[in-house]
Design an enzyme around this catalytic site. Structure first.
Site, PDB file in Angstrom:
ATOM      1  N   GLU A  51     -17.216  24.242  91.634  1.00  0.00           N
ATOM      2  CA  GLU A  51     -15.997  23.579  92.079  1.00  0.00           C
ATOM      3  C   GLU A  51     -14.789  23.900  91.208  1.00  0.00           C
ATOM      4  O   GLU A  51     -13.647  23.850  91.665  1.00  0.00           O
ATOM      5  CB  GLU A  51     -16.216  22.063  92.124  1.00  0.00           C
ATOM      6  CG  GLU A  51     -17.265  21.607  93.146  1.00  0.00           C
ATOM      7  CD  GLU A  51     -18.707  21.787  92.672  1.00  0.00           C
ATOM      8  OE1 GLU A  51     -18.931  22.124  91.493  1.00  0.00           O
ATOM      9  OE2 GLU A  51     -19.628  21.584  93.504  1.00  0.00           O
ATOM     10  N   SER A  63      -2.651  32.025  66.293  1.00  0.00           N
ATOM     11  CA  SER A  63      -3.240  32.409  67.579  1.00  0.00           C
ATOM     12  C   SER A  63      -2.337  33.369  68.336  1.00  0.00           C
ATOM     13  O   SER A  63      -2.794  34.072  69.242  1.00  0.00           O
ATOM     14  CB  SER A  63      -3.485  31.161  68.433  1.00  0.00           C
ATOM     15  OG  SER A  63      -4.303  30.245  67.754  1.00  0.00           O
ATOM     16  N   HIS A 117       1.065  27.128  67.188  1.00  0.00           N
ATOM     17  CA  HIS A 117      -0.108  27.942  66.851  1.00  0.00           C
ATOM     18  C   HIS A 117       0.269  29.386  66.512  1.00  0.00           C
ATOM     19  O   HIS A 117      -0.118  30.315  67.242  1.00  0.00           O
ATOM     20  CB  HIS A 117      -1.085  27.932  68.028  1.00  0.00           C
ATOM     21  CG  HIS A 117      -1.543  26.561  68.435  1.00  0.00           C
ATOM     22  ND1 HIS A 117      -0.742  25.695  69.115  1.00  0.00           N
ATOM     23  CD2 HIS A 117      -2.721  25.922  68.227  1.00  0.00           C
ATOM     24  CE1 HIS A 117      -1.404  24.545  69.335  1.00  0.00           C
ATOM     25  NE2 HIS A 117      -2.597  24.663  68.806  1.00  0.00           N
TER      26      HIS A 117
END
Lengths: 618, 618
Positions: free
Chosen positions: B364, B35, B32
């Protein structure tokens, strides 16, 4: 101001709902009466003033719908039904009994329940799917969802927050019952109403803060919600836990506790009974609706796919083509994805049917939750993402199974065969997750033709289903006349004197075929099974093959050893005394080339050959 | 304004990070790069101006820490390490190779990586745990976490948003790299910076919006974050995906695509090289720190628990007592819960050690994520909730396994034996979820003594572990001298001529003992095994018992049939040719009394008796 007679009638209904909730939980000896009491006024308004529904016809597609996201307030919901004449008031005291459908938390055993709730933060996600469905069927029905304040801490609620705004769902109205108390103590923001208002406003919702026990304010809020366009409404209702029963009102330590039979419960009911007000009109009634609709036309079956033998096509790509074709034949089919539609190939569906495609962005919980809501109202939803990231929605999948929801999930990029991206992207426990649910159909095709055929099969097989697809291109091995069905398998190589049966699926099927060729050179033949339906499983054929191949069954799968194909086959044949030799991934893998990883983790052709020949020597 | 020489040096580092990211991904043929380019300026500032760390000592407890929540930008992270001298620049081009630890997404194979990332929205949860740990060890280290804009859609990020504010974590600084593009297209809010600012502000964070390519603005933002007290800081950095490479800058369709070897990559690197600026000072260096700390003292072993034989104590309650006692002896022990500490009994720990207890409310994912972060920095965290709701964190548990994280999970209320609350609260797939991870320890004690002893064992057994506890009270059957260990079991009944071996755990162990008594009256003896360690499993003893009891193994478990104890035992003994008769829950259950449900779903003493005697007749 609303007509005082209407307000009085609704206040009396709220009091009856409180009394019924106390009675039912006391009779059951467990349950959450205080969580019912805080929401009773809102529930009375929803069921007897706001919602339009025909109490005799839960399946009327134009009914407004209600989801109890705070599922532990089930007795309140059941009491409202009794008040509406949907069930008998006498039945309420069967709450939580084995012989009653009035379970501790609502489930779709009851026709007015679209999705099971009780795992918090899920109902609002389902409500989004229910609201999206109204758009699909061109109905003006509205969707209401009641949340507790405790569940606002769940991330899934905030996935819903952005999804509802992204879809401009003005037919969706959510209410948070801010009673300020969770199970153990004060909820995260207690009674800080502003904390709720600013957050929901910042997410783009129309927000109305009210006193949740002021019936006039409640009705006005619903009026305002109904007239709000292009965005969903969130009503923040400040309430008191245990409202109406002075010795529990607003007190910590009363979560999930029924009032004791005798003095305690009787006192509470006596106190509630003093709260009835004079009524000028008969009790409020639901506002029924009945819009005639033409019957849906039956969808045409899919024509055979046009793949040629030997074509190299990834099953994920064949999946995308199949749902696109299916969507053309059947308007109920919708697809959802989590920003990876160009990897799962759901983008093929989006291209053909953009109005029936929902982009959930990177938010798998609301994707599965919305799919559950859509399915509950008659759509056939296909949500997809990387199989690894379906685990993000594991609890939703669990609840979908409890709901026997008709969702058709697809997970791509299964196993180490994805290669270089590494373990975070590899699903190696998805079969375990899906198989665990006893009513889940689990399919794992190896080529484009079987993928295409099984997509159609899963669409029309009732209940939740999962298809596992793979990243690498694999050759087409099936022709247009080959048959596939839920619970089936294909025996691809078979001869007298087969030394063992090798059972594979997906990418490992080609390893098994290669092992067959390698062994043939040593004049050893093996039986090769394509186990495209992992659950249900064709026990009879597996047992026959075991018997015909010296009792030797070898499974090979691109999945961790626990919970996958090996376990599925072993469980199927155990009753006949056979055991299974499992080839599977047995450690946390790492990045590398796909072939390298298949070999290193022991699931390549070479390892199958070794398993066959070693076992032979023993 | 910051000294221009410092800014120039950092800009040049950012350019080198971009070049290295392009080189590595082009060499790998995947990854990537775009990115990485969007976040390069921020990364340069973090690693070479802001963070204080000793590049030679990743384990220095006072190092500032960095978590790459957008794990797909791994090449950028590796490039920063090369720049800091932590690894060799030559190694960068081994990216994603099987023989390299520079995996596609970062994993803790690398000592500077605290938790594996690559499943989005998790890094920020781990960062919360890392920041909480600073408080635990009285360090002033700061925690930085870099997120992508796509992952902001994940609900877990919003769990982190409220948790960080609740804990007033001003040592936490998060940065969102808002490059506006996800995998498939624009991210949810694209470049609408205000959408980010208002949301994070509404959650109570200090928010700073900047141009993520303006080094001066980046440094000022970090200054501001460092001086912000009592709340975490979120820096919203507006960036361009592929920044620095004109033919990919801000273009869709370049996510996860390396530049092609040759002209494409060479052209990009040549263009990047023109972006170097004159430097007046040598390149920036990390700011090392070395604070002497006394060595930790070894914890004292727990004294034997004081339960008496026959006492009725729920294992969940014994769990709470055990972690409270353990916490007294070992300061590294911390506990977390999700608003059910009065059900899991983690409240016993909270009462004794309030500063080491973290309330996650009903969230959670951040609970498990924070536990991973705490574990990475030396704590021994025990997160607990209902076992059913651990499934909400299933993807976190998957990543914890990939990280080999030292977290010790406990799930209460397992199985149908919880009774009236119904299926939404019953964990019936938790063993499948946990067993699927090959490095997960799975313990399932039946009484208070074994619970106590196994809590201590799991605390000091490396890697992720899970203890399943039950709601009903069960009698104490073990004494203070009984031994328990990871991978062990206890043979409770044994005689010559045993007709079968019945393997149970938790509540079903008592059904097995009752079946033993019932069968004794028919003069049939069975062997009874308490399989308290489900994974790893004592294969040798199971095989021995199978051999000594006519090859007959019967498992009985309060869990769905797939992935539980039956499968675990079957996989263990398969190599010896034995198969297993499984008694387990085979359909979605409903509300009812516990004993009623154990019987109806086929896992009570009566069914064990039937299985033993029917098999005998065959």
């Amino acid at each position: 101001m609303h007509a005082s007679s209407r307000v009085s009638a609704l206040r009396n209904i709220a009091t009856r709902l409180r009394i019924d909730s106390v009675r039912a939980t006391t009779a059951a000896g467990s349950g959450h009466p205080t969580s019912c009491c805080s929401a009773a006024d809102v529930a009375a308004a929803i069921f007897f003033s706001e919602m339009r529904y025909d109490p005799r016809s839960p399946q009327n597609p134009d009914n407004d719908r209600f989801v109890l996201s705070k599922g532990h307030a089930a007795p309140l919901l059941y009491a409202a039904w009794a008040e509406a004449g949907i069930i008998s008031r006498d039945d309420l005291v069967t709450l939580r009994r084995f012989d009653s459908d009035l379970e501790g938390h609502p489930t779709p055993r009851l026709p007015w329940v679209d999705v099971a709730t009780g795992s918090l933060g899920q109902g609002i996600c389902a409500a989004i799917g229910i609201a999206l469905n109204a758009r699909r069927i061109n109905s003006d029905y509205r969707t209401y969802v009641l949340l507790g304040d405790g569940e606002i801490a769940e991330g899934s609620v905030w996935e819903a927050a952005h999804a509802a705004v992204h879809e401009s769902l003005d037919s969706l109205c959510a209410i948070v019952d801010v009673n300020g108390l969770g199970q153990k103590g004060p909820s995260l923001w207690n009674h800080d109403i502003d904390a709720y208002v600013t957050r929901w406003q910042s997410f783009g919702w129309h927000v109305i803060a009210i006193d949740g026990h002021d019936m006039d304010a409640i009705l006005s809020a619903f009026d305002e919600a109904r007239s709000t366009k292009s965005k969903p409404t969130m009503i923040i209702a400040r309430t008191v836990k245990g409202k109406g029963i002075s010795f529990v009102e607003g007190k910590n330590g009363w979560h999930g506790k029924p009032l004791k039979k005798g003095e305690e419960a009787d006192g509470a009911i006596a106190e509630l009974e003093t709260q009835f007000v004079p009524e000028e009109l008969p009790a409020a009634q639901p506002r029924p609706r009945s819009i005639p609709r033409p019957p849906a036309k039956a969808p045409a079956p899919l024509s055979p796919p046009s793949y040629a033998l030997g074509d190299k096509v990834a099953t994920r790509e064949a999946y995308g083509s199949a749902i696109a074709r299916l969507g053309t034949n059947d308007e109920r089919v919708v697809a959802l994805d989590a920003d990876v539609g160009n990897s799962t190939f759901s983008e093929k569906f989006e291209k053909e049917h953009p109005r029936r495609f929902f982009e959930a962005y990177i938010a798998e919980q609301v994707m599965i939750g919305a799919a559950m809501g859509l399915a509950a109202r008659g759509a056939i939803p296909f949500p997809s993402t990387f199989a690894a990231f379906l685990s993000r929605a594991s609890d939703f999948i669990r609840m979908a199974a409890i709901s026997n929801s008709n969702i058709k999930m697809a997970g791509s990029h299964a196993g180490v065969s994805i290669g270089e991206d590494g373990p975070s992207q590899m699903a190696l426990e998805d079969l375990a997750m899906m198989r665990a649910q006893p009513n889940m159909t689990v399919l794992y095709p190896c080529d484009a033709v079987s993928t295409d055929r099984l997509v159609e099969r899963m669409a029309y097989h009732g209940g939740p289903a999962y298809m596992r697809t793979s990243r690498p291109k694999t050759p087409v091995i099936y022709g247009p006349d080959d048959d596939f069905h839920v619970g089936g398998l294909n025996v691809l190589r078979e001869a007298g004197g087969d030394e063992a049966t090798v059972i594979a699926a997906g990418v490992t099927l080609f390893e098994a075929l290669e092992a067959y060729d390698l062994l043939s050179k040593q004049r050893i033949t093996i039986r090769v099974i394509d186990l495209y339906s992992v659950q249900p499983i064709d026990t009879a054929t597996l047992v026959r093959c075991a018997r015909e191949t010296k009792g030797r069954l070898i499974t090979v799968e691109d999945h961790y050893v626990a919970g996958g194909i090996g376990d599925a086959v072993a469980a199927a044949v155990a009753g006949h005394g056979f055991s299974v030799h499992r080839l599977a991934v047995r450690e946390i893998p790492r990045s590398g080339a796909p072939e390298q990883l298949l070999d290193y983790y022991g699931i390549s052709a070479r390892h199958i050959v070794d398993a066959v020949t070693e076992g032979r020597r023993v």
